[in-house]
Design an enzyme around this catalytic site. Structure first.
Site, PDB file in Angstrom:
ATOM      1  N   GLU A  85     -20.300 -15.518  16.718  1.00  0.00           N
ATOM      2  CA  GLU A  85     -21.176 -14.821  15.771  1.00  0.00           C
ATOM      3  C   GLU A  85     -22.643 -15.153  16.035  1.00  0.00           C
ATOM      4  O   GLU A  85     -23.517 -14.323  15.813  1.00  0.00           O
ATOM      5  CB  GLU A  85     -20.812 -15.190  14.333  1.00  0.00           C
ATOM      6  CG  GLU A  85     -19.492 -14.618  13.866  1.00  0.00           C
ATOM      7  CD  GLU A  85     -19.522 -13.112  13.673  1.00  0.00           C
ATOM      8  OE1 GLU A  85     -19.632 -12.654  12.520  1.00  0.00           O
ATOM      9  OE2 GLU A  85     -19.448 -12.390  14.688  1.00  0.00           O
TER      10      GLU A  85
ATOM     11  N   GLU B  91     -19.199  -0.975   2.828  1.00  0.00           N
ATOM     12  CA  GLU B  91     -17.890  -1.050   3.472  1.00  0.00           C
ATOM     13  C   GLU B  91     -16.985   0.098   3.043  1.00  0.00           C
ATOM     14  O   GLU B  91     -16.237   0.658   3.855  1.00  0.00           O
ATOM     15  CB  GLU B  91     -17.221  -2.392   3.170  1.00  0.00           C
ATOM     16  CG  GLU B  91     -17.931  -3.609   3.735  1.00  0.00           C
ATOM     17  CD  GLU B  91     -17.866  -3.699   5.262  1.00  0.00           C
ATOM     18  OE1 GLU B  91     -17.130  -2.894   5.871  1.00  0.00           O
ATOM     19  OE2 GLU B  91     -18.556  -4.563   5.830  1.00  0.00           O
TER      20      GLU B  91
ATOM     21  N   ASP C 160     -28.706  -3.964  11.534  1.00  0.00           N
ATOM     22  CA  ASP C 160     -28.255  -3.264  12.738  1.00  0.00           C
ATOM     23  C   ASP C 160     -28.042  -1.760  12.582  1.00  0.00           C
ATOM     24  O   ASP C 160     -28.696  -0.940  13.245  1.00  0.00           O
ATOM     25  CB  ASP C 160     -26.980  -3.920  13.269  1.00  0.00           C
ATOM     26  CG  ASP C 160     -25.909  -4.117  12.193  1.00  0.00           C
ATOM     27  OD1 ASP C 160     -26.178  -3.885  11.010  1.00  0.00           O
ATOM     28  OD2 ASP C 160     -24.776  -4.514  12.560  1.00  0.00           O
TER      29      ASP C 160
ATOM     30  N   GLU D 208     -18.545  -4.445  18.915  1.00  0.00           N
ATOM     31  CA  GLU D 208     -19.862  -3.962  19.331  1.00  0.00           C
ATOM     32  C   GLU D 208     -20.113  -4.044  20.834  1.00  0.00           C
ATOM     33  O   GLU D 208     -20.640  -3.106  21.442  1.00  0.00           O
ATOM     34  CB  GLU D 208     -20.959  -4.715  18.569  1.00  0.00           C
ATOM     35  CG  GLU D 208     -21.131  -4.287  17.130  1.00  0.00           C
ATOM     36  CD  GLU D 208     -20.086  -4.866  16.191  1.00  0.00           C
ATOM     37  OE1 GLU D 208     -19.984  -4.381  15.040  1.00  0.00           O
ATOM     38  OE2 GLU D 208     -19.369  -5.807  16.612  1.00  0.00           O
TER      39      GLU D 208
END
Length: 613
Positions: free
Chosen positions: A357, A124, A264, A378
């Site tokens: 989610e 992050e 991902d 996304e």
């Protein structure tokens, strides 16, 4: 009475058909289309959405990390260094807001520091903070962007280097795969978990690679490339990677392979590292990884999670992080499956107003415990890329629906709220910084493109690669053309552009990461050196052209497979395994000689899930 009864039966039948397969009716429902004038209005509306949230943060939360938009307060969520401001910098530049951009850069340059006793996520911190600093530096320091700040003197670049060096201790592992967290003052805690996600270890190459090129110091690029190699060398014989791995032993602790949660952006950065740096090694890995994903994970138009060794289906689940995939497929040039998958994913958004989610493909319902929508970008990102590739007005209709959902369902007094339950649109008092860095950015770019683009990305001096946090990384000569290409395999270019007297890190690399093939291709030394000998001993394939197309990645670079390291001796050599040949609908990967291929046992795992059945 018969006629009304018959009409009722027909209406009931149509309603059942819509509920069973909403995709069949999407085009009719959105047939009216978005006019150019409406595109301009939507672009301006999205601009207003950005400033509603940005101003709410600056007035009620700054300099804390993130905004609490319901209560109009703030909270430190990552490291306590004005995270949302850093994440918003390049969006301010994209909007042409020089005044706010310049004042924000000035404040960060004067006030931000990283010598703090905080343990932070390597992943992050890299994508949000390091990426935000680098992107803003590249804009603020360049007259060609139109956003040059005259008083700017590389303050953000210096901060980025300082931050990256504080993250380097995380890479001191036997596998080269970094720890998930590091203390910015003291390094890795002795009790830090040795398990990290594939995305966490494999989504660092863009930011660290750009920093290496800007600082003339290859150490940053080297450690992140070694991490990718460390993950890929431990892939299964199906060319699949799992979700979590032990960074010391190289053992997969979760063997679920997929394109969503925990994996991902590993796929994303393989392709984008090639596009930004021209390093063919990343392209070769991406081609093999993508072919495996399309062969074993793709159940047209959905994607499932499977066991990385057997390809047995583990989860028939759409999770929201998968929604980046159609956008990545656009970059890879595989448009048709991207269109079908985007249509399926958007049908979930249409059903609930947001994407939860998790959406169970077996029960066609929201997965228990995964009912939230934390303002994720996304699906919006993929909508932008598909519109850019096809100019199909359908995607403007999709974007308009998304704006309406956010405005009517997520807008709150000081910003935009998480949706804790998509079925009841219950709001939660939190706003992630990526809402400003990505969600509204891709919406704004979508409608600006339709209205007649006038922005840095579409009309600027460079081609831009978006990081996984949506930060703008330009393909400048310094970044993308650092070293000249050589004409044939085995010819190495001189690396005079790099600092020959740079520092040497004490981080130890895994001497077993690359299984040598009789040459120095793919060799990884036991120490990460910033000297030019790195380029003479480790193949950085941006230096080389002319690979034989019949060679596998393992033959080209000496990297095949590694067994998990024996926990009784964490530094013993790993055993080799030969890779299998793998075919997908669009790509073919050729194996090492002598390997055999059999996937008949997996045929039963590829019965297509019907699109919304």
């Amino acid at each position: 009475m018969e006629a009304p009864k018959r009409c009722f039966e027909i209406l009931l039948l149509l309603l059942l058909l819509v509920l069973a397969n909403p995709n069949a009716f999407i085009h009719r429902a959105l047939a009216e289309g978005v006019t150019p004038e409406e595109a301009k209005e939507l672009r301006d509306e999205v601009r207003g959405m950005f400033y509603h949230a940005f101003n709410g943060y600056m007035e009620h939360a700054f300099p804390l990390d993130e905004l609490r938009p319901l209560s109009c307060g703030g909270e430190d969520t990552l490291g306590g260094y004005a995270l949302t401001l850093i994440d918003s910098l390049d969006m301010l530049a994209l909007l042409g807001d020089w005044e706010h951009f310049a004042s924000s850069v000035e404040w960060i340059g004067k006030n931000l520091q990283f010598d703090i006793n905080k343990t932070v996520s390597v992943f992050e911190t890299t994508i949000r903070v390091l990426g935000g600093l680098l992107s803003a530096h590249l804009i603020a320091s360049d007259y060609a962007t139109g956003m040059k700040i005259p008083s700017y003197d590389n303050q953000l670049l210096n901060l980025a280097e300082d931050l990256a060096r504080r993250l380097l201790p995380a890479f001191d592992t036997p596998t080269g795969i970094p720890f998930g967290s590091v203390n910015l003052l003291h390094g890795v805690d002795e009790h830090e978990s040795k398990v990290t996600s594939t995305a966490g270890g494999g989504t660092l190459t863009l930011e660290f690679g750009v920093l290496s090129r800007l600082m003339n110091d290859p150490i940053f690029e080297q450690v992140t490339k070694n991490a990718v190699r460390g993950l890929w060398a431990r892939r299964s014989k199906l060319n699949l990677v799992g979700a979590h791995i032990n960074v010391f032993t190289g053992e997969w602790t979760q063997k679920d392979a997929g394109i969503g949660t925990s994996i991902d952006s590993f796929y994303e950065y393989l392709l984008k590292a090639y596009l930004l740096f021209g390093d063919e090694e990343y392209l070769f890995i991406f081609q093999e990884a993508y072919a495996a994903a399309m062969h074993y994970l793709y159940n047209d138009p959905w994607y499932v999670e499977v066991n990385m060794d057997s390809a047995a289906i583990v989860w028939p689940l759409f999770n929201s992080l998968q929604a980046f995939w159609p956008g990545l497929q656009v970059l890879a040039g595989d448009i048709d499956p991207a269109i079908r998958t985007h249509r399926a994913f958007f049908s979930v958004w249409k059903r609930y107003g947001f994407t939860p989610e998790g959406f169970n493909l077996a029960t066609l319902s929201v997965q228990q415990g995964q009912k939230s929508y934390p303002l994720r970008p996304e699906l919006i990102e993929s909508t932008y890329w598909l519109y850019k590739a096809t100019r199909d007005p359908r995607y403007l209709d999709v974007g308009r629906d998304m704006v309406a959902s956010l405005q009517y369902g997520a807008r709150c007094p000081c910003g935009y709220c998480h949706i804790s339950d998509v079925e009841f649109h219950k709001q939660e008092d939190h706003m992630e910084s990526f809402f400003l860095a990505e969600t509204v950015k891709y919406l704004w770019l979508l409608f600006d493109l339709a209205a007649g683009p006038d922005n840095l990305v579409e009309n600027g001096p460079y081609k831009y690669i978006f990081s996984t946090e949506g930060h703008l990384l330009p393909a400048t000569p310094q970044i993308s053309l650092l070293r000249e290409h050589c004409s044939y395999i085995g010819a190495f270019c001189k690396s005079s552009d790099y600092n020959q007297e740079s520092r040497t890190s004490d981080i130890a690399a895994d001497p077993h990461e690359a299984n040598g093939s009789g040459s120095n291709e793919g060799q990884v030394h036991s120490r990460f050196s910033s000297s030019s000998t790195f380029f003479e001993s480790t193949l950085t394939s941006g230096l080389v052209k002319g690979f034989c197309p019949g060679l596998s990645h393992g033959q080209k670079f000496g990297i095949t497979y590694l067994e998990p390291i024996d926990t009784t001796n964490q530094y013993e050599s790993a055993n080799k395994r030969e890779p299998n040949i793998l075919q997908s609908h669009s790509m073919v990967v050729v194996p090492n000689q002598g390997s055999d291929y059999s996937n008949s046992s997996n045929d039963n795992d590829h019965d297509n899930l019907q699109e919304n059945q």
